[in-house]
Motif scaffolding. Structure first.
Motif, PDB file in Angstrom:
ATOM      1  N   ASP A   7       0.666  -1.154   0.325  1.00  0.00           N
ATOM      2  CA  ASP A   7       0.094   0.011  -0.143  1.00  0.00           C
ATOM      3  C   ASP A   7       1.474   1.418  -0.022  1.00  0.00           C
ATOM      4  O   ASP A   7       0.239   2.157   0.487  1.00  0.00           O
ATOM      5  CB  ASP A   7      -1.087   0.377   1.379  1.00  0.00           C
ATOM      6  CG  ASP A   7      -0.030  -0.352   2.086  1.00  0.00           C
ATOM      7  OD1 ASP A   7       0.491  -0.138   2.500  1.00  0.00           O
ATOM      8  OD2 ASP A   7      -0.952  -0.328   3.386  1.00  0.00           O
ATOM      9  N   THR A   8       2.030   1.264  -0.018  1.00  0.00           N
ATOM     10  CA  THR A   8       2.919   1.737  -0.375  1.00  0.00           C
ATOM     11  C   THR A   8       4.044   2.115  -1.729  1.00  0.00           C
ATOM     12  O   THR A   8       4.518   1.317  -1.454  1.00  0.00           O
ATOM     13  CB  THR A   8       5.001   2.670   0.902  1.00  0.00           C
ATOM     14  OG1 THR A   8       3.268   2.606   2.761  1.00  0.00           O
ATOM     15  CG2 THR A   8       4.568   3.535   1.030  1.00  0.00           C
ATOM     16  N   CYS A   9       3.985   3.810  -1.890  1.00  0.00           N
ATOM     17  CA  CYS A   9       5.585   3.548  -2.735  1.00  0.00           C
ATOM     18  C   CYS A   9       6.236   5.233  -2.905  1.00  0.00           C
ATOM     19  O   CYS A   9       5.822   5.894  -2.090  1.00  0.00           O
ATOM     20  CB  CYS A   9       4.641   3.670  -4.669  1.00  0.00           C
ATOM     21  SG  CYS A   9       3.261   5.288  -4.634  1.00  0.00           S
ATOM     22  N   ILE A  10       7.462   4.893  -3.983  1.00  0.00           N
ATOM     23  CA  ILE A  10       7.859   6.397  -3.491  1.00  0.00           C
ATOM     24  C   ILE A  10       8.229   6.586  -5.064  1.00  0.00           C
ATOM     25  O   ILE A  10       8.425   5.665  -6.389  1.00  0.00           O
ATOM     26  CB  ILE A  10       9.157   5.799  -2.719  1.00  0.00           C
ATOM     27  CG1 ILE A  10      10.346   6.778  -2.861  1.00  0.00           C
ATOM     28  CG2 ILE A  10      10.291   4.475  -3.544  1.00  0.00           C
ATOM     29  CD1 ILE A  10      11.579   7.232  -1.907  1.00  0.00           C
ATOM     30  N   LYS A  11       8.267   7.680  -5.162  1.00  0.00           N
ATOM     31  CA  LYS A  11       8.551   8.424  -6.518  1.00  0.00           C
ATOM     32  C   LYS A  11       9.441   9.486  -6.336  1.00  0.00           C
ATOM     33  O   LYS A  11       9.804  10.660  -5.637  1.00  0.00           O
ATOM     34  CB  LYS A  11       7.042   8.845  -7.079  1.00  0.00           C
ATOM     35  CG  LYS A  11       7.279   9.783  -8.525  1.00  0.00           C
ATOM     36  CD  LYS A  11       5.733  10.614  -8.429  1.00  0.00           C
ATOM     37  CE  LYS A  11       5.822  11.458 -10.305  1.00  0.00           C
ATOM     38  NZ  LYS A  11       4.559  11.936 -10.677  1.00  0.00           N
ATOM     39  N   ILE A  12      10.423   9.514  -7.083  1.00  0.00           N
ATOM     40  CA  ILE A  12      11.667  10.004  -7.370  1.00  0.00           C
ATOM     41  C   ILE A  12      11.719  11.370  -8.374  1.00  0.00           C
ATOM     42  O   ILE A  12      11.507  10.346  -9.250  1.00  0.00           O
ATOM     43  CB  ILE A  12      12.962   9.034  -6.897  1.00  0.00           C
ATOM     44  CG1 ILE A  12      12.870   8.339  -6.157  1.00  0.00           C
ATOM     45  CG2 ILE A  12      13.908  10.045  -7.596  1.00  0.00           C
ATOM     46  CD1 ILE A  12      13.768   6.954  -5.636  1.00  0.00           C
ATOM     47  N   TYR A  13      11.582  12.151  -7.760  1.00  0.00           N
ATOM     48  CA  TYR A  13      12.484  13.682  -9.327  1.00  0.00           C
ATOM     49  C   TYR A  13      13.646  13.595  -9.579  1.00  0.00           C
ATOM     50  O   TYR A  13      14.463  13.218  -8.178  1.00  0.00           O
ATOM     51  CB  TYR A  13      11.928  14.245  -8.989  1.00  0.00           C
ATOM     52  CG  TYR A  13      10.522  14.130  -8.010  1.00  0.00           C
ATOM     53  CD1 TYR A  13       9.204  14.270  -9.037  1.00  0.00           C
ATOM     54  CD2 TYR A  13       9.434  13.200  -7.020  1.00  0.00           C
ATOM     55  CE1 TYR A  13       8.277  14.384  -8.567  1.00  0.00           C
ATOM     56  CE2 TYR A  13       8.597  13.135  -6.528  1.00  0.00           C
ATOM     57  CZ  TYR A  13       7.524  13.539  -7.458  1.00  0.00           C
ATOM     58  OH  TYR A  13       6.209  12.393  -7.444  1.00  0.00           O
TER      59      TYR A  13
END
Length: 52
Positions: A7-13
């Protein structure tokens, strides 16, 4: 974007400001059914709810 758990994700920019701008948008839309919940933000990443 990477899935961290069921239920968790990370988005890297690439650009630091992009994470901040998306975090503002997610906070503004908090409580709606259209945007994921924001859990944590950093210089170049956002950790948010994973929606399948």
């Amino acid at each position: 974007m990477y899935k961290l758990s069921h239920d968790t994700c990370i988005k890297i920019y690439r650009k630091r400001g992009d994470a901040r701008e998306e975090a503002k948008a997610l906070k503004h839309g908090a409580g709606t059914n259209y945007l994921p919940e924001l859990y944590k933000t950093g210089r170049n990443y956002n950790v948010m709810e994973y929606i399948d």
